[in-house]
Design a protein around this motif. Structure first.
Motif, short mmCIF file in Angstrom:
data_model
loop_
_atom_site.label_atom_id
_atom_site.label_comp_id
_atom_site.label_asym_id
_atom_site.label_seq_id
_atom_site.Cartn_x
_atom_site.Cartn_y
_atom_site.Cartn_z
N LEU A 192 0.80 -1.22 0.00
CA LEU A 192 0.00 0.00 0.00
C LEU A 192 0.84 1.27 0.00
CD1 LEU A 192 -2.86 1.11 0.05
CD2 LEU A 192 -2.79 1.02 2.55
N LYS A 193 1.90 1.30 0.79
CA LYS A 193 2.69 2.53 0.91
C LYS A 193 3.32 2.92 -0.42
CE LYS A 193 5.93 4.76 4.06
NZ LYS A 193 6.71 4.59 5.31
N GLN A 194 3.83 1.92 -1.15
CA GLN A 194 4.44 2.20 -2.45
C GLN A 194 3.39 2.63 -3.47
OE1 GLN A 194 5.23 -0.51 -0.54
NE2 GLN A 194 7.17 0.44 0.10
N ILE A 195 2.24 1.99 -3.43
CA ILE A 195 1.17 2.33 -4.37
C ILE A 195 0.63 3.72 -4.08
CG2 ILE A 195 -1.18 1.72 -5.09
CD1 ILE A 195 -0.31 -1.23 -4.55
N PHE A 196 0.53 4.07 -2.81
CA PHE A 196 0.03 5.39 -2.45
C PHE A 196 0.95 6.48 -2.97
CE2 PHE A 196 -0.93 8.98 0.33
CZ PHE A 196 -2.32 8.96 0.32
N LYS A 197 2.25 6.21 -3.00
CA LYS A 197 3.20 7.19 -3.53
C LYS A 197 2.94 7.46 -5.01
CE LYS A 197 7.00 6.38 -0.30
NZ LYS A 197 8.40 5.88 -0.13
N LEU A 198 2.51 6.43 -5.75
CA LEU A 198 2.17 6.63 -7.16
C LEU A 198 0.93 7.50 -7.29
CD1 LEU A 198 2.66 2.99 -8.51
CD2 LEU A 198 4.22 4.92 -8.79
N MET A 199 0.00 7.33 -6.34
CA MET A 199 -1.24 8.09 -6.38
C MET A 199 -1.02 9.53 -5.92
SD MET A 199 -4.63 7.40 -4.13
CE MET A 199 -3.93 8.23 -2.71
N ASN A 200 -0.06 9.72 -5.00
CA ASN A 200 0.15 11.02 -4.38
C ASN A 200 1.62 11.43 -4.54
OD1 ASN A 200 -0.73 13.27 -2.69
ND2 ASN A 200 0.57 12.38 -1.10
N PRO A 201 2.08 11.64 -5.79
CA PRO A 201 3.49 11.93 -6.01
C PRO A 201 3.89 13.28 -5.43
CG PRO A 201 2.22 12.33 -8.01
CD PRO A 201 1.28 11.69 -7.02
N SER A 202 5.14 13.37 -4.99
CA SER A 202 5.64 14.66 -4.48
C SER A 202 5.71 15.64 -5.64
CB SER A 202 7.02 14.48 -3.85
OG SER A 202 7.93 13.97 -4.80
N GLN A 203 5.34 16.87 -5.37
CA GLN A 203 5.31 17.89 -6.41
C GLN A 203 6.47 18.85 -6.23
OE1 GLN A 203 1.56 19.88 -6.83
NE2 GLN A 203 0.38 17.99 -6.86
N GLU A 204 7.15 19.12 -7.34
CA GLU A 204 8.23 20.09 -7.30
C GLU A 204 7.64 21.49 -7.32
OE1 GLU A 204 11.43 19.47 -6.96
OE2 GLU A 204 11.12 17.30 -6.90
N TRP A 205 7.98 22.27 -6.32
CA TRP A 205 7.51 23.65 -6.30
C TRP A 205 8.51 24.49 -5.52
CZ3 TRP A 205 5.79 26.14 -1.69
CH2 TRP A 205 5.71 25.31 -0.58
N GLU A 206 8.54 25.75 -5.84
CA GLU A 206 9.51 26.65 -5.21
C GLU A 206 8.84 27.44 -4.09
OE1 GLU A 206 12.46 30.42 -6.36
OE2 GLU A 206 11.42 29.29 -7.94
N GLU A 207 9.39 27.29 -2.89
CA GLU A 207 8.86 28.05 -1.78
C GLU A 207 9.22 29.52 -1.92
OE1 GLU A 207 8.96 28.07 3.13
OE2 GLU A 207 10.25 26.72 1.97
N ARG A 208 8.25 30.39 -1.74
CA ARG A 208 8.46 31.82 -1.87
C ARG A 208 8.65 32.47 -0.50
NH1 ARG A 208 9.61 32.49 -7.24
NH2 ARG A 208 8.16 31.25 -8.49
N HIS A 209 9.34 33.59 -0.48
CA HIS A 209 9.59 34.33 0.77
C HIS A 209 9.22 35.78 0.53
CE1 HIS A 209 11.66 30.80 2.38
NE2 HIS A 209 12.24 30.71 1.19
N PRO A 210 7.92 36.12 0.61
CA PRO A 210 7.47 37.45 0.20
C PRO A 210 7.73 38.55 1.22
CG PRO A 210 5.62 36.14 0.96
CD PRO A 210 6.80 35.22 0.96
N PHE A 211 8.04 38.20 2.46
CA PHE A 211 8.12 39.22 3.49
C PHE A 211 9.55 39.76 3.68
CE2 PHE A 211 4.48 36.56 4.98
CZ PHE A 211 3.49 37.50 4.68
N LYS A 212 9.61 41.01 4.06
CA LYS A 212 10.90 41.60 4.42
C LYS A 212 11.42 40.93 5.68
CE LYS A 212 9.23 46.17 2.88
NZ LYS A 212 8.88 47.54 3.36
N SER A 213 12.73 40.97 5.85
CA SER A 213 13.32 40.35 7.04
C SER A 213 12.91 41.09 8.31
CB SER A 213 14.83 40.34 6.91
OG SER A 213 15.23 39.62 5.77
#
Length: 385
Positions: free
Chosen positions: A364-385
């Motif tokens: 199940l764990k391996q099959i679930f990974k096929l169903m719910n693949p990790s998505q490549e996305w870039e985390e944004r940092h919109p706020f000033k320090s």
């Protein structure tokens, strides 16, 4: 003595239920009534009350979900390999599953117990017994076989993860889901202008462009009668977004938003976007104490990009949260990058899964990974320090 009772309707829940779960609107009877009256046609609700010496000390909401291939995988063109994976996943997942939690909303909104009254182990042992009884009830009364159990949506710091011995004994697999995108509102934000002032110039300019493209669209909060009179249009706009999801497990009925507005009243808010008196988009919010929970939305594809409807919805949700003194905005999962650009942070979430077939459970764990693949996305940092 610790024992449990199973209920099949909100109106049979024991006295003290709402007082026990007052921290979470998704566990209270007005929401549960709305969901019962307007639930997806493949969803059935059961409730578990946990008692100690006759006093209610724990509660759980369980949903039996019938998964159909046409609901799980929407209208998308697939390569031969992806089609093979889809068919494999559907064969394993289709049928009846028991979800301990709320399938229609992101987050842990299925379990609660008094920490002074029960230990984690005591509570989950009782819940495990109750789930097996529900499984038997469904088989006896409906001749339906539960194929999988799902304990849904836990943050990484949830106490459930410490119960490794019990979880392993139950042969439950821990699986990472897409994160929950949450924006913590700063104490010095009193207006949307305070928020934009805290942004880097790039993101402040992006906000200004989005509002400029919003142009002549008017945002209007819908009353109960407005929701009723526009139910068909709202549902079509919702389906326009839902049908574009690659994977889904349910379709909301047309009366869903009306039922929520009727039962939750001011704790459910719905805002329509009008262009030349035509409803071209909407978004919904659930007020959950100090957390503003974003709910379902919809829009007309024709105007989505030209007027940046989705991005403007994210900003308008934020504006509502600031002006009404919420501590956080729960943007939920999906569309992580654009939500990150608004300021939401990704909070990892985990679920626990168990297939009732031993061989299937091992895979199940391996099959679930096929169903719910990790998505490549870039985390944004919109706020000033």
């Amino acid at each position: 003595m610790i024992h449990y009772k199973i209920y099949n309707s909100f109106n049979k829940l024991p006295e003290g239920w709402n007082a026990l779960v007052k921290h979470d609107v998704f566990l209270q009877t007005p929401y549960l009534q709305a969901l019962e009256e307007a639930s997806p046609n493949n969803l059935e609700l059961f409730y578990i009350g946990v008692f100690k010496e006759g006093v209610l000390v724990g509660a759980a909401v369980t949903q039996r979900v019938q998964l159909y291939l046409q609901d799980m995988f929407r209208k998308t063109e697939l390569s031969c390999f992806k089609a093979y994976v889809r068919d494999l996943v559907s064969k394993i997942l289709k049928g009846n599953i028991l979800v301990i939690g709320n399938l229609t909303h992101t987050g842990q909104h299925g379990l609660f117990f008094g920490k002074k009254d029960l230990s984690n182990r005591e509570f989950f042992e009782v819940i495990d017994k109750a789930l097996n009884e529900i499984k038997t009830i469904i088989k006896t009364k409906q001749n339906k076989t539960i194929r999988m159990f799902v304990l849904k949506d836990y943050f990484e710091n949830d106490p459930i993860h410490k119960e490794k011995e019990s979880l392993n004994a139950a042969k439950l697999h821990q699986v990472h889901m897409q994160p929950n995108m949450i924006l913590s509102l700063r104490k010095d934000w009193f207006t949307i202008e305070d928020y934009t002032a805290s942004l880097h110039k790039k993101y402040r300019d992006r906000y200004k462009r989005a509002k400029k493209k919003f142009n002549s669209i008017k945002a209007i909060e819908l009353s109960l009668d407005d929701v009723k009179n526009n139910s068909e249009v709202l549902h079509k706009l919702y389906l326009n977004v839902s049908d574009n999801a690659k994977f889904n497990t349910f379709i909301l009925p047309e009366n869903h938003f009306y039922s929520l507005k009727f039962q939750l009243k001011d704790n459910f808010r719905i805002f329509g976007y009008y262009l030349d008196d035509k409803l071209v988009g909407f978004y919904t919010l659930i007020l959950n104490n100090k957390a503003l929970e974003t709910y379902f939305l919809g829009y007309d594809s024709e105007h989505q990009y030209s007027h940046q409807l989705y991005l403007n919805m994210l900003y308008d949700m934020l504006k509502f949260g600031i002006e009404n003194s919420f501590k956080s905005i729960v943007y939920a999962r999906t569309a992580m990058e654009i939500k990150s650009s608004v300021g939401a942070e990704a909070k990892p979430m985990l679920v626990y899964l168990k297939h009732t077939n031993g061989i299937m459970n091992a895979l199940l764990k391996q099959i679930f990974k096929l169903m719910n693949p990790s998505q490549e996305w870039e985390e944004r940092h919109p706020f000033k320090s």
